[in-house]
Design an enzyme around this catalytic site. Structure first.
Site, PDB file in Angstrom:
ATOM      1  N   ASP A  59       0.944  -1.272   0.029  1.00 17.43           N
ATOM      2  CA  ASP A  59      -0.142   0.131  -0.056  1.00 17.43           C
ATOM      3  C   ASP A  59       0.937   1.253   0.064  1.00 17.43           C
ATOM      4  O   ASP A  59       1.594   1.355   0.925  1.00 17.43           O
ATOM      5  CB  ASP A  59      -0.909   0.100   1.323  1.00 17.43           C
ATOM      6  N   CYS A  96      -5.933   4.229  -3.810  1.00 18.51           N
ATOM      7  CA  CYS A  96      -6.269   2.649  -3.325  1.00 18.51           C
ATOM      8  C   CYS A  96      -7.573   2.266  -3.921  1.00 18.51           C
ATOM      9  O   CYS A  96      -7.483   1.308  -4.616  1.00 18.51           O
ATOM     10  CB  CYS A  96      -6.450   2.688  -1.856  1.00 18.51           C
ATOM     11  N   LYS A 117      -5.828  -5.672   3.498  1.00 18.26           N
ATOM     12  CA  LYS A 117      -6.745  -4.794   3.339  1.00 18.26           C
ATOM     13  C   LYS A 117      -7.383  -4.954   2.240  1.00 18.26           C
ATOM     14  O   LYS A 117      -7.220  -5.461   1.033  1.00 18.26           O
ATOM     15  CB  LYS A 117      -5.697  -3.427   2.956  1.00 18.26           C
ATOM     16  N   HIS A 156     -10.930  -2.333   1.429  1.00 21.51           N
ATOM     17  CA  HIS A 156     -10.997  -1.071   0.623  1.00 21.51           C
ATOM     18  C   HIS A 156     -12.084  -0.976  -0.441  1.00 21.51           C
ATOM     19  O   HIS A 156     -11.834   0.029  -1.404  1.00 21.51           O
ATOM     20  CB  HIS A 156      -9.990  -0.356   0.591  1.00 21.51           C
ATOM     21  N   HIS A 213       1.356   2.461   4.605  1.00 18.43           N
ATOM     22  CA  HIS A 213       0.231   3.432   4.950  1.00 18.43           C
ATOM     23  C   HIS A 213       0.636   3.885   6.202  1.00 18.43           C
ATOM     24  O   HIS A 213       0.915   3.312   7.332  1.00 18.43           O
ATOM     25  CB  HIS A 213      -0.725   2.676   4.688  1.00 18.43           C
ATOM     26  N   HIS A 265      -0.181   1.818  -5.910  1.00 19.65           N
ATOM     27  CA  HIS A 265       0.328   3.235  -6.734  1.00 19.65           C
ATOM     28  C   HIS A 265       1.446   3.773  -6.007  1.00 19.65           C
ATOM     29  O   HIS A 265       1.968   3.126  -5.174  1.00 19.65           O
ATOM     30  CB  HIS A 265      -0.929   4.024  -6.530  1.00 19.65           C
TER      31      HIS A 265
END
Ligand SMILES: *[C@@H]1O[C@H](CO)[C@@H](O)[C@H](O)[C@H]1NC(C)=O
Ligand SMILES: *[C@@H]1O[C@H](CO)[C@@H](O)[C@H](O)[C@H]1NC(C)=O
Ligand SMILES: *[C@@H]1O[C@H](CO)[C@@H](O)[C@H](O)[C@H]1NC(C)=O
Length: 587
Positions: free
Chosen positions: A38, A78, A137, A139, A293, A346
């Site tokens: 992340d 994200c 994660k 999301h 993150h 990303h």
């Protein structure tokens, strides 16, 4: 609990039969370990040129496998990037991209999320007889209409096992962390309170002066409401943490709010247990790391070890985590039968800072970062594929490829079929990875910021040139910073962007840093390239069609009746015991 799942094991398709036949010729279906970091920057890894951060385990994947140097996320944030990764389609095709308002899901208890009629690679693999797990994660939303419908939940999207955060890590998840999401909510709440109080006072004044016959009852009601809002505002610190920072195992909330002190350990244990349980395969395990993150929760053993402060320590902890996963494969004799993949959703988040210390990733020579959809820094990410004995070790491939390519690649290897009733933007990477083809399936790639097309890339195969045309760019501040300091992330639309006519042109094979702007005077091909890319964009636009927006304000807002909760709402709270998980820890 109602389980909204696709029908289990459909009729075994022809592909599988074919694979059984192929198996006789030495090929067979691999298991998959897909690791998604992340916010990790491409410049944070040793194999991509970092000389001071130690990422030896991830570097080992590059040495033993194929390294892609032009691997591109479909979106710079994200929620949309992950939606595209899971479905092999740009996020705007599923309504998971937004530009003007919200660009990512904000709450576990919003009603937006990955729609039921989207097909993830996990769903197809499950139909192909794979055990499919997600650790980490998500999301991509939780529920649509009621607390337990879990229409967007991983188990409704083809995963048969889920353990992790249905939402994302945020700095609000740290009990003393600076508010990230909470700050915005509190400011909104405070402005509402103030407006209401001001309104009430004006009405009171008008009533007292005999200008407006406002009933006393209404005045009293308004005053009570202001007071209530004020109370909400003053108790709202900790609000985001309780509602968003939670852990779930399958349909059940297991920790609320989560304790960041042991989440890394719990996730690792779960991932290793999954590998061990399914060692007789085939399996697909997506490890969607909470690293890197903010707030960068890091075990004491890693603190102060790197040369790059807390951020560097945290990246090194992530590398250790990856090493433990690889170790889990090896211990179970699965190294050669597993396709292992590593990437990041990303580019690194340059603006994540605390005073002078950097809390976000490094994108190397690339301009832009988390949130910038057109510039390379927002979308160029690591891409490592290892499958010993099948993919060549140590090969470097410079072709443009996309995270969306993982979808058809994985589906093909599992003997499945990509859906034919919709646009799939990804292209199988197998011919390229195996060295059977020189070029990737992408002559053109379209780079979006939310729902706005910011740039397009043309790989001219004969000359090897990679042209990049920017139609819209965010205004950096300070100018030239490659980031928008002071405002979280750069915007996609509105006053914060510049539209370019003619567009900006760069040639990435000689100028990957997008530092030398080409003009009609300096580049004889300028007009021809812009025109050719313009045609491709026009063709591409024909494939767009309107879909329900999942990130609209009404779907993103927090709804008490959708809030995942352990206990009785609103008294939600539970704690996971670090040492009493049923699986063998093996750590
Ligand atoms: C390595 O990563 C750190 C942390 O992100 C960064 O500060 C540094 O500039 C990077 N070094 C190189 C050579 O890219
Ligand atoms: C795994 O693949 C490597 C590379 O092809 C090979 O050298 C090794 O012998 C294989 N190991 C097993 C257990 O098959
Ligand atoms: C899913 O449903 C929505 C709403 O009905 C529709 O617009 C969209 O095209 C559908 N997507 C697919 C892949 O069928």
């Amino acid at each position: 609990m109602p389980v909204l799942q696709s029908p289990a094991l459909g009729p075994l398709p022809l592909g599988l039969l074919l694979l059984f036949l192929l198996r006789g010729c030495g090929a067979s279906r691999p298991s998959f370990l897909l690791i998604l970091a992340d916010d990790l920057g491409i410049g944070d890894l040793g194999c991509y040129g970092n000389r001071t951060l130690r990422t030896l385990n991830i570097d080992r994947l590059a040495e033993e496998g194929v390294m892609l140097t032009q691997h591109l996320a479909a979106a710079p944030l994200c929620t949309p990037s992950r939606a595209a990764f899971l479905t092999g389609r740009h996020a705007f095709r599923s309504g998971m991209a937004g530009s003007g308002g919200y660009r990512a899901l904000q709450w576990n208890a919003g009603s937006g999320g990955l729609p039921q009629n989207e097909t993830t690679f996990a769903r197809i693999l499950r139909q192909q007889g794979y055990a499919t797990g997600l650790v980490g994660k998500w999301h991509q939303g939780v529920s649509c209409a009621t607390r337990h419908d879990h229409c967007h939940h991983p188990l409704s999207h083809g995963f048969d096992h889920f353990y992790g955060m249905p939402f994302t890590l945020l700095s609000d998840c740290h009990p003393n962390g600076p508010p990230e999401l909470a700050a915005a909510t509190r400011v909104q709440l405070q402005s509402c309170t103030r407006l209401l109080a001001l309104g009430t006072l004006s009405l009171l004044a008008a009533r007292l002066c005999g200008l407006l016959p406002v009933p006393w009852k209404s005045l009293l009601g308004a005053a009570c409401l202001s007071l209530l809002l004020h109370l909400c505002w003053s108790c709202s610190s900790g609000f985001v943490r309780r509602w968003n920072c939670i852990l779930m195992r399958n349909h059940e909330v297991t920790e609320q709010p989560m304790d960041l002190g042991h989440s890394t350990r719990l996730l690792l244990r779960e991932a290793r247990a999954f590998i061990q349980r399914h060692r007789h395969g085939p399996f697909l395990l997506l490890v969607s790391l909470l690293h890197v993150h903010v707030p960068l929760p890091t075990a004491p053993a890693f603190l102060g070890r790197s040369l790059h402060g807390l951020y560097g320590d945290h990246v090194e902890e992530m590398d250790w985590f990856v090493g433990k996963l690889l170790d889990g494969l090896e211990k179970n004799g699965l190294k050669n039968t597993t396709l292992t993949y590593f990437t990041s959703d990303h580019g690194g988040h340059l603006e994540a800072r605390d005073g002078s210390s950097q809390l976000g990733g490094w994108n190397g020579i690339y301009r832009g970062q988390t949130g910038t959809g057109g510039w390379e820094g927002g979308i160029r990410v690591p891409g490592l594929f290892r499958w010993p004995g099948v993919l060549p070790a140590g090969r470097v491939i410079r072709e443009p490829t996309s995270l969306m390519d993982v979808f058809p690649t994985v589906v093909e290897l599992a003997g499945g079929q990509v859906p034919r009733d919709r646009v799939i933007d990804g292209r199988s990477l197998l011919p390229l990875l195996r060295g059977e083809e020189e070029h990737s399936g992408h002559e053109f790639l379209f780079h979006y910021c939310g729902t706005e097309l910011h740039a397009a890339r043309w790989h001219h195969r004969d000359s090897g040139q990679v042209w990049k045309v920017h139609y819209t760019t965010p205004r950096f501040h300070p100018p030239g910073a490659g980031a928008c300091y002071g405002s979280g992330v750069c915007p996609c639309s509105g006053d914060g962007v510049t539209h370019h006519r003619p567009p900006l042109l760069f040639e990435l094979s000689s100028d990957p840093a997008e530092a030398r702007l080409l003009s009609p005077d300096s580049e004889p091909l300028f007009h021809a390239v812009v025109a050719r890319v313009g045609e491709a964009v026009a063709e591409h636009r024909k494939t767009l069609s309107p879909v329900p927006q999942q990130l609209s304000t009404s779907r993103v807002l927090w709804r008490p009746w959708l809030q995942p909760c352990c206990g009785t709402f609103p008294f939600c709270g539970c704690q996971e015991d670090s040492d009493s998980t049923p699986q063998k820890p093996g750590l």
